[in-house]
Write an enzyme that holds these catalytic residues in place. Structure first.
Site, PDB file in Angstrom:
ATOM      1  N   SER A 207       0.863  -1.339   0.065  1.00  0.00           N
ATOM      2  CA  SER A 207      -0.026  -0.102  -0.021  1.00  0.00           C
ATOM      3  C   SER A 207       0.905   1.168   0.156  1.00  0.00           C
ATOM      4  O   SER A 207       0.673   2.268  -0.807  1.00  0.00           O
ATOM      5  CB  SER A 207      -0.945   0.095   1.136  1.00  0.00           C
ATOM      6  OG  SER A 207      -0.228   0.338   2.227  1.00  0.00           O
ATOM      7  N   GLY A 208       2.054   1.308   0.584  1.00  0.00           N
ATOM      8  CA  GLY A 208       2.901   2.450   0.660  1.00  0.00           C
ATOM      9  C   GLY A 208       3.468   2.493  -0.737  1.00  0.00           C
ATOM     10  O   GLY A 208       3.430   3.626  -1.183  1.00  0.00           O
TER      11      GLY A 208
ATOM     12  N   TRP B  33       2.342   1.594  -3.637  1.00  0.00           N
ATOM     13  CA  TRP B  33       1.275   1.935  -4.568  1.00  0.00           C
ATOM     14  C   TRP B  33       1.335   3.502  -4.642  1.00  0.00           C
ATOM     15  O   TRP B  33       0.834   4.093  -5.521  1.00  0.00           O
ATOM     16  CB  TRP B  33      -0.119   1.577  -3.841  1.00  0.00           C
ATOM     17  CG  TRP B  33      -1.303   1.847  -4.789  1.00  0.00           C
ATOM     18  CD1 TRP B  33      -1.622   0.987  -5.739  1.00  0.00           C
ATOM     19  CD2 TRP B  33      -2.241   2.795  -4.799  1.00  0.00           C
ATOM     20  NE1 TRP B  33      -3.024   1.762  -6.431  1.00  0.00           N
ATOM     21  CE2 TRP B  33      -3.140   2.902  -5.546  1.00  0.00           C
ATOM     22  CE3 TRP B  33      -2.405   3.971  -3.763  1.00  0.00           C
ATOM     23  CZ2 TRP B  33      -4.148   3.930  -5.889  1.00  0.00           C
ATOM     24  CZ3 TRP B  33      -3.178   4.940  -4.018  1.00  0.00           C
ATOM     25  CH2 TRP B  33      -4.325   5.029  -5.388  1.00  0.00           C
ATOM     26  N   HIS B  34       1.607   4.457  -3.418  1.00  0.00           N
ATOM     27  CA  HIS B  34       1.437   5.594  -3.592  1.00  0.00           C
ATOM     28  C   HIS B  34       2.609   6.284  -4.038  1.00  0.00           C
ATOM     29  O   HIS B  34       2.674   7.768  -4.725  1.00  0.00           O
ATOM     30  CB  HIS B  34       1.364   6.303  -2.038  1.00  0.00           C
ATOM     31  CG  HIS B  34      -0.028   6.067  -1.436  1.00  0.00           C
ATOM     32  ND1 HIS B  34      -0.357   5.067  -0.531  1.00  0.00           N
ATOM     33  CD2 HIS B  34      -1.071   6.878  -1.382  1.00  0.00           C
ATOM     34  CE1 HIS B  34      -1.680   4.901  -0.347  1.00  0.00           C
ATOM     35  NE2 HIS B  34      -2.017   6.120  -0.713  1.00  0.00           N
ATOM     36  N   GLY B  35       3.733   5.762  -4.582  1.00  0.00           N
ATOM     37  CA  GLY B  35       4.727   6.171  -5.031  1.00  0.00           C
ATOM     38  C   GLY B  35       5.960   5.303  -4.718  1.00  0.00           C
ATOM     39  O   GLY B  35       6.160   4.910  -3.616  1.00  0.00           O
TER      40      GLY B  35
END
Length: 208
Positions: free
Chosen positions: A60-61, A63-65
């Protein structure tokens, strides 16, 4: 849209698990269905379950960049959640020993404050330009606090005002707090009054 957010502000969550149930529901559901569940979810040995949780939050981290600050943000949330699961029984015994179950308002205030602080620390890494910047901020959060407390003990009114209003003009801080409270109230009222997108679609008439 409203389908991405559960009713109630995530800033008043009482645990990291509750925070993620409230925060961006569609994104959380995607990670659950396509990352967490395929790895086995919670239908595995306890150690593997924790690994599944941690890996899901790492993803999930990312996924943000593709940046280490996002990875640390996800890792912190994964570590928070796992620590909460591991310590659940111990925390329950502490609550019982202190009699906090008989004082739900105090318990809720403590849980909300602790969750907000943990999430806030993670947001530092999320917003920072680099790990060095994030580390500097987190290690200087209480910088100068000892001097301020000593001045307050000495009954220095300027030191008390500086601590309460964070060094800003009292009028500006008061206005900002009032605006923030108003926004939270409006958001809660709108969230409670407006049905979710799924509900509106289900109740809509067919076009033909």
């Amino acid at each position: 849209d409203s389908s991405s957010w559960k009713r109630g502000s995530c800033n008043t969550a009482r645990s990291i698990g509750e925070f993620w149930h409230r925060w961006h529901l569609s994104l959380s559901t995607w990670f659950r269905d396509y990352v967490y569940v395929p790895m086995g979810g919670n239908r595995t040995a306890r150690a593997r379950w924790y690994v599944n949780l941690f890996v899901t939050f790492l993803v999930s981290g990312l996924w943000h960049g593709a940046r280490w600050t996002f990875v640390v943000w996800g890792a912190l949330h994964g570590a928070y959640l796992i620590a909460g699961l591991v310590s659940a029984e111990a925390r329950g015994r502490v609550r019982a020993a202190l009699g906090l179950e008989r004082h739900p308002t105090v318990l809720r205030a403590w849980q909300t404050t602790a969750t907000f602080a943990l999430v806030g620390i993670a947001w530092v890494f999320f917003r920072a330009g680099s790990l060095g910047d994030a580390w500097y901020v987190t290690t200087h959060l209480t910088s100068g606090l000892g001097v301020q407390l000593a001045s307050i003990v000495a009954r220095d009114p300027d030191a008390l005002a500086s601590l309460v209003f964070l060094g800003a003009e009292p009028s500006r801080v008061t206005l900002a707090v009032a605006a923030l409270v108003a926004l939270v109230v409006v958001a809660d009222v709108q969230g409670a009054a407006r049905p979710s997108l799924r509900t509106r679609i289900a109740g809509a008439r067919a076009p033909i």
